[in-house]
Design a protein around this motif. Structure first.
Motif, PDB file in Angstrom:
ATOM      1  N   CYS A 135      55.286 -19.601  29.173  1.00 16.04           N
ATOM      2  CA  CYS A 135      54.190 -20.573  29.261  1.00 16.04           C
ATOM      3  C   CYS A 135      54.684 -22.020  29.260  1.00 16.04           C
ATOM      4  O   CYS A 135      53.903 -22.945  29.025  1.00 16.04           O
ATOM      5  CB  CYS A 135      53.215 -20.370  28.110  1.00 16.04           C
ATOM      6  N   LYS A 175      48.415 -22.260  25.942  1.00 12.32           N
ATOM      7  CA  LYS A 175      49.241 -21.164  26.471  1.00 12.32           C
ATOM      8  C   LYS A 175      48.647 -20.598  27.764  1.00 12.32           C
ATOM      9  O   LYS A 175      49.388 -20.246  28.684  1.00 12.32           O
ATOM     10  CB  LYS A 175      49.377 -20.065  25.414  1.00 12.32           C
ATOM     11  N   PHE A 205      50.412 -20.714  31.249  1.00 13.37           N
ATOM     12  CA  PHE A 205      50.663 -19.474  31.982  1.00 13.37           C
ATOM     13  C   PHE A 205      50.469 -19.671  33.487  1.00 13.37           C
ATOM     14  O   PHE A 205      51.031 -18.945  34.290  1.00 13.37           O
ATOM     15  CB  PHE A 205      49.724 -18.387  31.450  1.00 13.37           C
ATOM     16  N   GLN A 246      52.750 -13.506  24.301  1.00 11.97           N
ATOM     17  CA  GLN A 246      52.700 -14.893  23.835  1.00 11.97           C
ATOM     18  C   GLN A 246      51.815 -15.079  22.602  1.00 11.97           C
ATOM     19  O   GLN A 246      51.783 -16.157  22.016  1.00 11.97           O
ATOM     20  CB  GLN A 246      52.187 -15.807  24.957  1.00 11.97           C
ATOM     21  N   SER A 250      61.141 -15.299  26.291  1.00  9.57           N
ATOM     22  CA  SER A 250      59.677 -15.274  26.208  1.00  9.57           C
ATOM     23  C   SER A 250      59.090 -16.657  25.954  1.00  9.57           C
ATOM     24  O   SER A 250      57.928 -16.916  26.276  1.00  9.57           O
ATOM     25  CB  SER A 250      59.235 -14.313  25.099  1.00  9.57           C
ATOM     26  N   ARG A 251      59.886 -17.576  25.382  1.00  9.96           N
ATOM     27  CA  ARG A 251      59.387 -18.934  25.124  1.00  9.96           C
ATOM     28  C   ARG A 251      59.038 -19.659  26.415  1.00  9.96           C
ATOM     29  O   ARG A 251      58.220 -20.575  26.417  1.00  9.96           O
ATOM     30  CB  ARG A 251      60.444 -19.750  24.368  1.00  9.96           C
TER      31      ARG A 251
END
Length: 961
Positions: A733, A891, A895, A960, A729-730
């Motif tokens: 973005c 972020k 994205f 996020q 998940s890091r």
């Protein structure tokens, strides 16, 4: 150790040594040695059996002769016979002779192994120690095969004496280093950990060394050592000197054991148990506190032992990188050493602070010592300390101090040692580019750099200057004016002439209006340097001349005269001759329109990471991959890159970390170079982005044959590895960073995307000192994902050397929208054991976004058009992190969408727009993020023309926050 009787003095050996020392010449020494060898040979071959004392004496003489540098080709059997003696002194000499003279391939190795096995089974601690010392000293593979299974049993046996345990632990450590694949991992591994609780600190010290090495090989098997190591370390650092009297060294309690325990803890991340973590933090605080206490002795041994523990504790604090208070305290403690009178302490402090500078918790604390570091750069006598000071200035540099640090580096460069000048040049070039808010400052800095250290400015550096000037319209006129003024100096370095020729050839028209820099003046200035330059530079200047003919028709005849001269048309160098002929012909027959087309201004270069960084990493030889927290780069139509300021901040997660350049820039030539320039061979064309992805190329031969079953492969069939996705998940973005890390391997990732194409660079870093063999890496996808996302992998080398890094490239094409992610499967052998790792690759749908700028009217008009229920997805969720406006903006930009300011009537809300590019279609996307700071909640609304895309993007972005 048994007492030595008077008869063991070996008077005959003492007399022989005395005779050798009294020899007046080399010939006399050889004569005496030959006489003694003849005597010993006759004694060994005589009919009369020799007693143990005589054998020992003669074997000792042979050993002494060998140590003098003479070959010994007999006496080995007599030495082996001494191993069966029950007298300590005779057995000791036998083992000593074997350790020094016996080759591992000797025919006697079986007899030696039998004798060692007998001594190991004798339960006599003296004999067992002699045997273990011999195994460790020889350390051959044959001995490892014979005793690797016996030594662990001796080590963990309850009735084994402490001295034997010490020898067994160190012997096993030696065998693990020479033949790691032969040291079995079994039930003894759990028992050996408990030796950390042993009452005898000698046993604990030896066991810690062994466990540290084994933990690097199989970390999961020795996880229980963390709590025991912390407990033992706690007892040591809180004890008084008198409590550990036998192991206190100049008022420092057990310094060697403390250092080894701290190194063992560096094999693991911070403890998960809160109590254990707190206890370790107390230990580290105690070590830092003791460093502040007045010294208990003025002797250097006291300060050395005390500082050894301190620096190892700081290394552990840096490794964990999780306690801000400890990191700042460590930084302040190191700052006190920067002005210490001891050179080694200054060196170690600078080296440790380089790593501290990369931590977000201690970066600001490191910056407070900038003036001290600059002073060290100017006054330090030792070149190695000055080099570390340069490294620290480079590490602590950011936007707030970049101009001062670059200025100090340039000032130091004029007097720097030649051995480190090239490295300083690279660092100045990187910092000047990275933190250049005003590109006029960048141009001034780089030209000054070339002036000061021209011989040490590599091609990558001046190539990069030209790339940046060409890509930024606002600085082109200033660059032309500045380089024109620089070339007027009587003596110019050739690299400055190259930069001047290129820039004036492209942008000389921007300063031609001034009579002081008229076209003819520019040409005469460049041509005055022509005869002093090498062939490649002359070739570049000829290309600048033909550009002048296009820009300034009034100097055409002057330049044609130069091209027509015999020194050009009949030049001995074929490259210069060809250019002169082609350029002269082109200027004579081509019309003005054709000339303008062929010699048009160079288009912007495709944006890419600077190859200067790759060159610096290669020069420094670092292995680990830094985590570069770039926001996603948005490429617009003319090739320029817009990115968030945070993209320039580099965070290195490991002490010695490296990222290779994405695409090394070998020559400053844009994609649409004209044919005439290419035929002239001025500079090689850079491959366009789509070409770089090479998606249409056939797979490599190695991959093509992967359907065949290799029955002779070294790989057994491992159990399927669990897919690691904790860092997945890091990367939603961001595009770069450390994807996976364990005790053996670090996997770094760097990626770039444009429309429906993507390329990922995966860096595999071997963190151990041993090589990985049979290395293989591939990507697997489900059947449905294969139809939605195509991935081509370049082949890898099968071996990664210890401490080395290898790169693998994956090219991707998004065919249609997708929700799953491919898995990176890695297999290799380390220490004879098969390692199997699976990591989810962070390839998500938003990576194929192209940001779209929109006005407020266009946005809401499109928002209404996407008003169908199936086109909208909305999610209300609790914020899991502090609600920070700047972080949220970063972020959203990361994205992949364009952040639209002033569009939403509520200024607190965030609005974005972009287009997802796939091979089959394009999907427009509008998003709106509404924060509620009081409730710590968000409402995220996404509208796209496809329901599945809306849902997937909503799920990805909401995670996020």
């Amino acid at each position: 150790m048994p007492a030595v009787s008077k008869g063991d003095g070996m008077r005959g050996l003492a007399v022989f040594i005395s005779d050798i020392r009294n020899c007046k010449s080399k010939e006399a020494e050889i004569k005496r040695i030959n006489k003694e060898l003849a005597n010993i040979r006759s004694k060994f071959k005589g009919d009369k059996a020799l007693d143990g004392y005589s054998k020992k004496k003669y074997v000792c003489k042979l050993l002494f002769i060998f140590l003098l540098g003479h070959d010994i080709d007999f006496g080995h059997m007599e030495a082996v016979n001494l191993l069966s003696s029950n007298k300590y002194t005779e057995k000791q000499i036998g083992y000593l002779f074997i350790s020094v003279l016996v080759n591992s391939n000797s025919d006697l190795i079986r007899l030696i192994n039998n004798a060692i096995k007998n001594d190991l089974g004798s339960r006599n601690p003296t004999f067992m120690n002699l045997a273990l010392h011999c195994i460790a000293n020889v350390g051959s593979r044959e001995m490892a095969e014979a005793f690797a299974s016996d030594i662990p049993r001796i080590l963990v046996a309850g009735d084994t004496m402490d001295s034997v345990k010490q020898s067994a632990a160190l012997c096993l450590l030696r065998l693990n280093r020479t033949s790691p694949d032969l040291v079995p991992m079994g039930e003894w591994t759990a028992r050996v950990v408990h030796l950390l609780n042993d009452q005898h600190l000698g046993v604990v010290t030896a066991a810690t060394s062994l466990i540290t090495t084994l933990a690097q090989k199989s970390p999961d098997d020795f996880k229980t050592s963390i709590s025991l190591a912390v407990a033992r370390l706690s007892r040591i650092v809180t004890s008084a000197c008198i409590d550990l009297q036998d192991y206190t060294y100049y008022f420092v309690a057990a310094p060697w054991l403390s250092v080894k325990l701290l190194r063992l803890l560096q094999c693991y991340p911070p403890p998960e148990d809160a109590a254990l973590r707190s206890r370790l933090a107390e230990c580290l605080e105690t070590v830092l506190n003791k460093a502040q206490e007045p010294p208990k002795s003025k002797k250097v041994q006291h300060s050395n032992a005390k500082n050894a523990v301190l620096f190892e504790a700081i290394a552990l604090i840096i490794h964990h990188d999780s306690e801000p208070t400890l990191l700042v305290r460590a930084c302040n403690q190191l700052g006190q050493f920067l002005q210490h009178r001891e050179t080694n302490l200054r060196y170690l402090a600078l080296e440790s602070m380089c790593t501290l500078a990369s931590s977000e918790f201690s970066h600001e604390a490191v910056k407070t010592h900038m003036e001290t570091v600059i002073n060290a750069l100017k006054t330090e006598r030792d070149v190695s300390v000055r080099q570390r000071a340069v490294d620290l200035l480079y590490a602590m540099c950011d936007r707030s101090n970049s101009k001062q640090i670059v200025a100090e580096m340039l000032s130091y460069l004029e007097t720097a040692d030649y051995s480190i000048r090239e490295e300083i040049v690279l660092k100045v070039a990187i910092l000047a580019e990275k933190y250049a808010v005003d590109y006029t400052w960048y141009v001034d800095t780089m030209l000054n750099l070339i002036r000061i250290a021209g011989d040490h400015v590599s091609e990558e550096v001046w190539y990069r200057v030209i790339q940046i000037v060409i890509n930024r319209d606002e600085v082109q006129g200033y660059a032309a004016k500045t380089v024109f003024e620089a070339l007027q100096a009587p003596a110019c370095h050739e690299n400055l002439v190259k930069v001047g020729g290129y820039i004036l050839g492209e942008f000389g028209n921007l300063i031609a209006g001034d009579s002081r820099s008229s076209p003819l003046v520019q040409f005469n200035l460049l041509h005055s340097k022509f005869h002093l330059c090498s062939v490649p530079t002359r070739a570049l200047l000829l290309s600048a001349y033909i550009k002048f003919i296009n820009l300034f028709p009034e100097v055409k005849s002057t330049i044609q005269d130069v091209l027509r001269s015999d020194s050009q048309l009949r030049n001995a160098d074929v490259e210069l001759q060809q250019r002169a002929v082609e350029y002269l012909r082109l200027s004579s027959i081509a019309s003005t329109d054709i000339l303008a087309t062929v010699l048009e201004e160079m288009p912007p270069f495709p944006e890419r990471e600077s190859s200067i960084l790759a060159k610096l990493k290669k020069k420094k030889g670092s292995m680990n991959v830094p985590d570069i927290d770039d926001s996603k780069k948005n490429m617009n139509g003319n090739g320029n890159v817009e990115h968030n300021n945070e993209a320039d901040e580099v965070t290195v997660k490991s002490p010695a970390s490296v990222v290779a350049a994405l695409i090394p820039t070998n020559r400053p030539r844009p994609t649409s170079a004209s044919p005439i320039m290419l035929s002239a061979g001025i500079m090689t064309a850079a491959t366009p982005f789509t070409d770089l992805l090479n998606l249409n190329s056939p797979p490599p031969a190695a991959a093509a044959g992967s359907l065949l079953v290799d029955v002779f492969s070294d790989f057994s069939s491992p159990a399927p590895a669990d897919v690691a996705e904790e860092h997945f998940s890091r990367f939603v973005c961001k595009n770069n960073g450390v994807l996976y890390e364990n005790q053996l391997l670090q996997i770094g990732l760097k990626s770039e995307y444009r429309q429906n194409l993507g390329r990922i660079y995966v860096f595999f870093g071997n963190k151990t000192s041993a090589q990985f063999t049979g290395f293989a890496s591939s990507v697997s996808s489900s059947d449905s994902l294969k139809a939605q996302l195509t991935v081509h992998a370049k082949a890898t080398e099968p071996v990664i050397e210890g401490g080395a890094q290898m790169q693998q490239i994956f090219n991707m094409e998004c065919v249609s929208d997708f929700t799953e992610a491919p898995v990176l499967d890695i297999q290799f052998r380390y220490g004879g054991e098969l390692q199997n790792i699976a990591v989810k690759l962070p390839v998500t749908l938003n990576k194929f976004f192209q940001p779209t700028e929109m006005t407020s009217q266009d946005f809401f008009q499109r928002w209404k058009q996407l008003g169908a229920p199936q086109q909208e997805v909305q999610k209300i969720f609790k914020s899991l992190q502090p609600m920070d406006t700047e972080v949220t903006k970063a972020k959203i930009i990361g994205f992949g969408v364009a952040l639209l300011n002033g569009v939403d009537p509520n200024p607190v809300n965030f609005v974005g727009a972009g287009v997802i590019h796939t091979k089959t279609t394009q999907v427009g996307c509008l998003l709106r993020l509404e924060p509620n700071i009081q409730a710590q909640m968000y409402r995220l609304t996404l509208r796209t023309s496809r329901e599945s895309v809306s849902q997937r993007l909503c799920d990805l972005l909401s995670e996020q926050f």
